[in-house]
Design a protein around this motif. Structure first.
Motif, PDB file in Angstrom:
ATOM      1  N   ILE A  62       0.871  -1.180   0.000  1.00 45.02           N
ATOM      2  CA  ILE A  62       0.000   0.000   0.000  1.00 45.02           C
ATOM      3  C   ILE A  62       0.905   1.226   0.000  1.00 45.02           C
ATOM      4  CG2 ILE A  62      -1.722   1.335   1.298  1.00 45.02           C
ATOM      5  CD1 ILE A  62      -2.690  -1.281   2.532  1.00 45.02           C
ATOM      6  N   PHE A  63       0.520   2.227  -0.774  1.00 45.01           N
ATOM      7  CA  PHE A  63       1.255   3.493  -0.784  1.00 45.01           C
ATOM      8  C   PHE A  63       0.255   4.620  -0.598  1.00 45.01           C
ATOM      9  CE2 PHE A  63       3.745   7.069  -2.031  1.00 45.01           C
ATOM     10  CZ  PHE A  63       5.079   6.699  -1.914  1.00 45.01           C
ATOM     11  N   ILE A  64       0.426   5.395   0.476  1.00 40.97           N
ATOM     12  CA  ILE A  64      -0.446   6.533   0.753  1.00 40.97           C
ATOM     13  C   ILE A  64       0.316   7.784   0.334  1.00 40.97           C
ATOM     14  CG2 ILE A  64      -1.843   7.719   2.483  1.00 40.97           C
ATOM     15  CD1 ILE A  64      -1.639   5.182   4.220  1.00 40.97           C
ATOM     16  N   GLY A  65      -0.121   8.406  -0.768  1.00 41.32           N
ATOM     17  CA  GLY A  65       0.592   9.540  -1.328  1.00 41.32           C
ATOM     18  C   GLY A  65      -0.278  10.770  -1.409  1.00 41.32           C
ATOM     19  N   GLY A  66       0.324  11.850  -1.913  1.00 46.48           N
ATOM     20  CA  GLY A  66      -0.427  13.098  -1.950  1.00 46.48           C
ATOM     21  C   GLY A  66       0.159  14.112  -2.910  1.00 46.48           C
ATOM     22  N   GLY A  67      -0.141  15.400  -2.623  1.00 52.06           N
ATOM     23  CA  GLY A  67      -0.506  15.980  -1.344  1.00 52.06           C
ATOM     24  C   GLY A  67       0.469  15.616  -0.232  1.00 52.06           C
ATOM     25  N   THR A  68      -0.027  15.818   0.960  1.00 51.93           N
ATOM     26  CA  THR A  68       0.738  15.526   2.170  1.00 51.93           C
ATOM     27  C   THR A  68      -0.128  14.694   3.110  1.00 51.93           C
ATOM     28  OG1 THR A  68       1.878  17.659   1.939  1.00 51.93           O
ATOM     29  CG2 THR A  68       2.087  16.535   4.044  1.00 51.93           C
ATOM     30  N   PRO A  69      -0.042  13.347   3.003  1.00 53.02           N
ATOM     31  CA  PRO A  69      -0.873  12.490   3.858  1.00 53.02           C
ATOM     32  C   PRO A  69      -0.655  12.709   5.349  1.00 53.02           C
ATOM     33  CG  PRO A  69       0.060  11.232   2.055  1.00 53.02           C
ATOM     34  CD  PRO A  69       0.718  12.576   2.017  1.00 53.02           C
ATOM     35  N   THR A  97       3.563   2.153   2.879  1.00 57.63           N
ATOM     36  CA  THR A  97       4.328   3.407   2.853  1.00 57.63           C
ATOM     37  C   THR A  97       3.396   4.594   2.972  1.00 57.63           C
ATOM     38  OG1 THR A  97       5.983   2.387   1.385  1.00 57.63           O
ATOM     39  CG2 THR A  97       5.946   4.798   1.491  1.00 57.63           C
ATOM     40  N   MET A  98       3.825   5.612   3.698  1.00 58.61           N
ATOM     41  CA  MET A  98       3.110   6.886   3.742  1.00 58.61           C
ATOM     42  C   MET A  98       4.094   8.018   3.497  1.00 58.61           C
ATOM     43  SD  MET A  98       0.733   8.640   6.708  1.00 58.61           S
ATOM     44  CE  MET A  98       2.085   9.508   7.524  1.00 58.61           C
ATOM     45  N   GLU A  99       3.715   8.947   2.613  1.00 58.85           N
ATOM     46  CA  GLU A  99       4.527  10.140   2.386  1.00 58.85           C
ATOM     47  C   GLU A  99       4.317  11.123   3.529  1.00 58.85           C
ATOM     48  OE1 GLU A  99       4.871  10.375  -2.464  1.00 58.85           O
ATOM     49  OE2 GLU A  99       3.290  11.510  -1.461  1.00 58.85           O
ATOM     50  N   ALA A 100       5.395  11.832   3.860  1.00 54.60           N
ATOM     51  CA  ALA A 100       5.322  12.813   4.939  1.00 54.60           C
ATOM     52  C   ALA A 100       6.204  14.005   4.593  1.00 54.60           C
ATOM     53  CB  ALA A 100       5.776  12.190   6.263  1.00 54.60           C
ATOM     54  N   ASN A 101       5.795  15.165   5.053  1.00 52.04           N
ATOM     55  CA  ASN A 101       6.563  16.391   4.891  1.00 52.04           C
ATOM     56  C   ASN A 101       7.143  16.763   6.255  1.00 52.04           C
ATOM     57  OD1 ASN A 101       7.344  19.144   4.709  1.00 52.04           O
ATOM     58  ND2 ASN A 101       5.856  19.519   3.086  1.00 52.04           N
ATOM     59  N   PRO A 102       8.444  17.010   6.352  1.00 49.48           N
ATOM     60  CA  PRO A 102       9.030  17.348   7.660  1.00 49.48           C
ATOM     61  C   PRO A 102       8.349  18.527   8.349  1.00 49.48           C
ATOM     62  CG  PRO A 102      10.762  16.977   6.047  1.00 49.48           C
ATOM     63  CD  PRO A 102       9.467  16.979   5.288  1.00 49.48           C
ATOM     64  N   GLY A 103       7.781  19.449   7.571  1.00 50.01           N
ATOM     65  CA  GLY A 103       7.154  20.621   8.158  1.00 50.01           C
ATOM     66  C   GLY A 103       5.759  20.392   8.689  1.00 50.01           C
TER      67      GLY A 103
END
Length: 379
Positions: A62-69, A97-103
């Motif tokens: 599974i891949f959770i992408g975006g945007g910023t999940p 996997t989940m995408e993330a933004n450090p901010g």
């Protein structure tokens, strides 16, 4: 004959804090409170509508992408994954996997997403230069990027990836190499290292920044590859590098012409149907306003015709550095490997590919001129 390949799931969460000037993904700046509860409900309904495509398989990844999940609460991500598992069984070794933004991440959230079921984090660092991050419109600084990578390593994930870009506005060779060294010092099992490109319908396209010239870009790319190899990262895909055993299984399934369901705003899917020996591509409604509460989320469904399958397979498979098994080509396309004989022979004559009994293998030259090789199958 077509056989059912592994099945993956892509989940798109379209919101981000603000749109980056280089981004052409389906993303929308956050305005007010996000409809997390409603959107997760719609995602699970969307998946239910695609039930016929599963055909008895378990989910491989599974891949959770975006945007910023990572704008969604860990509790909602857990509810989402529990709802998916209730509809489709998970393989015992599933990669999530989940995408993330450090901010957008508080430090405690790393452990919370891991506890929610995420096994792999992909962090959009892009650069460790605050100046370059500012030019890219990123909302984090170099310190937040460093802390995010450190916390991901400590949070219990099976793996994590750092996204890193090169060829940035006014970027020197030394700056690009420093980014690689800084990323490697944080010891991520996986690195995505790719060149900034100017895409249509982006702010950078209407107001182009000053990018390094072709000679500088080539020096960065050539020397960067050598540096990553020396640091223990194997290039297994055009822009992906991993320590041994840490390749991204989800992306490998894409490039090996596997199957994937796509749910969420604008999500794409590719599905093999064993019963009628057909391959379909699906696209969901793109904009959140149209998607939320739609009930029927499908925007388009089209068949990948037999005459198009060979080229579609190659456009994906040639991203990988590994040999191309003839048996894989046949099982994923339903075509005889002989349909590629003429094009592969042309490629071999040009020094782009080596033909073996059981597989084809790109040469070093072929890896640099993939588009030229693909063109040989259109003659």
């Amino acid at each position: 004959m077509l056989t059912l390949p592994p099945l993956s799931l892509y989940i798109h969460i379209p919101w981000c804090v603000q749109k980056c000037p280089y981004c052409d993904f389906n993303s929308h700046g956050q305005h007010g409170e996000l409809p997390q509860q409603e959107y997760v409900d719609d995602l699970l309904n969307d998946l239910k509508n695609d039930a016929a495509y599963v055909q008895g398989r378990s989910l491989h990844s599974i891949f959770i992408g975006g945007g910023t999940p990572s704008l969604f609460d860990a509790s909602q991500i857990e509810r989402l994954l529990d709802g998916v598992r209730a509809q489709i069984p998970f393989a015992p070794d599933i990669e999530i996997t989940m995408e993330a933004n450090p901010g957008t991440l508080e430090h405690d959230d790393f452990s919370a997403y891991c506890a929610a079921g995420v096994t792999r984090l992909s962090i959009g660092v892009q650069s460790f230069s605050s100046d370059k991050l500012n030019l890219l419109g990123r909302i984090h600084d170099k310190h937040e990027a460093e802390v995010a990578a450190t916390k991901a390593a400590q949070a219990g994930y099976q793996s994590f990836n750092l996204d890193l870009m090169h060829g940035l506005p006014n970027q020197s060779f030394e700056e690009a190499m420093r980014d690689i060294d800084k990323a490697a010092a944080l010891n991520p099992p996986h690195l995505s290292w790719y060149q900034l490109t100017i895409e249509p319908n982006t702010l950078f396209h209407s107001k182009p920044p000053q990018l390094p010239d072709d000679e500088a870009l080539w020096q960065i790319y050539e020397q960067g590859q050598q540096r990553l190899a020396a640091l223990g990262y194997e290039q297994y895909e055009i822009s992906a590098y991993a320590k041994p055993g840490y390749q991204c299984r989800h992306n490998l399934n894409y490039w090996q012409f596997g199957d994937y369901l796509g749910i969420g705003c604008g999500a794409h899917g590719k599905i093999t149907m064993a019963e009628d020996q057909r391959i379909y591509r699906t696209v969901k409604i793109k904009h959140p306003k149209g998607y939320l509460g739609a009930g029927d989320y499908l925007f388009d469904k089209s068949e990948v015709l037999a005459e198009d399958r060979a080229l579609e397979y190659l456009m994906n498979r040639l991203r990988l550095m590994s040999p191309i098994p003839k048996r894989e080509f046949e099982s994923r396309t339903g075509l005889s490997a002989e349909v590629l004989n003429e094009g592969m022979a042309r490629g071999a004559a040009k020094g782009l590919v080596i033909i073996q009994d059981e597989h084809w293998q790109l040469t070093a030259k072929g890896q640099m001129f993939v588009n030229e090789l693909l063109g040989l199958f259109c003659e």
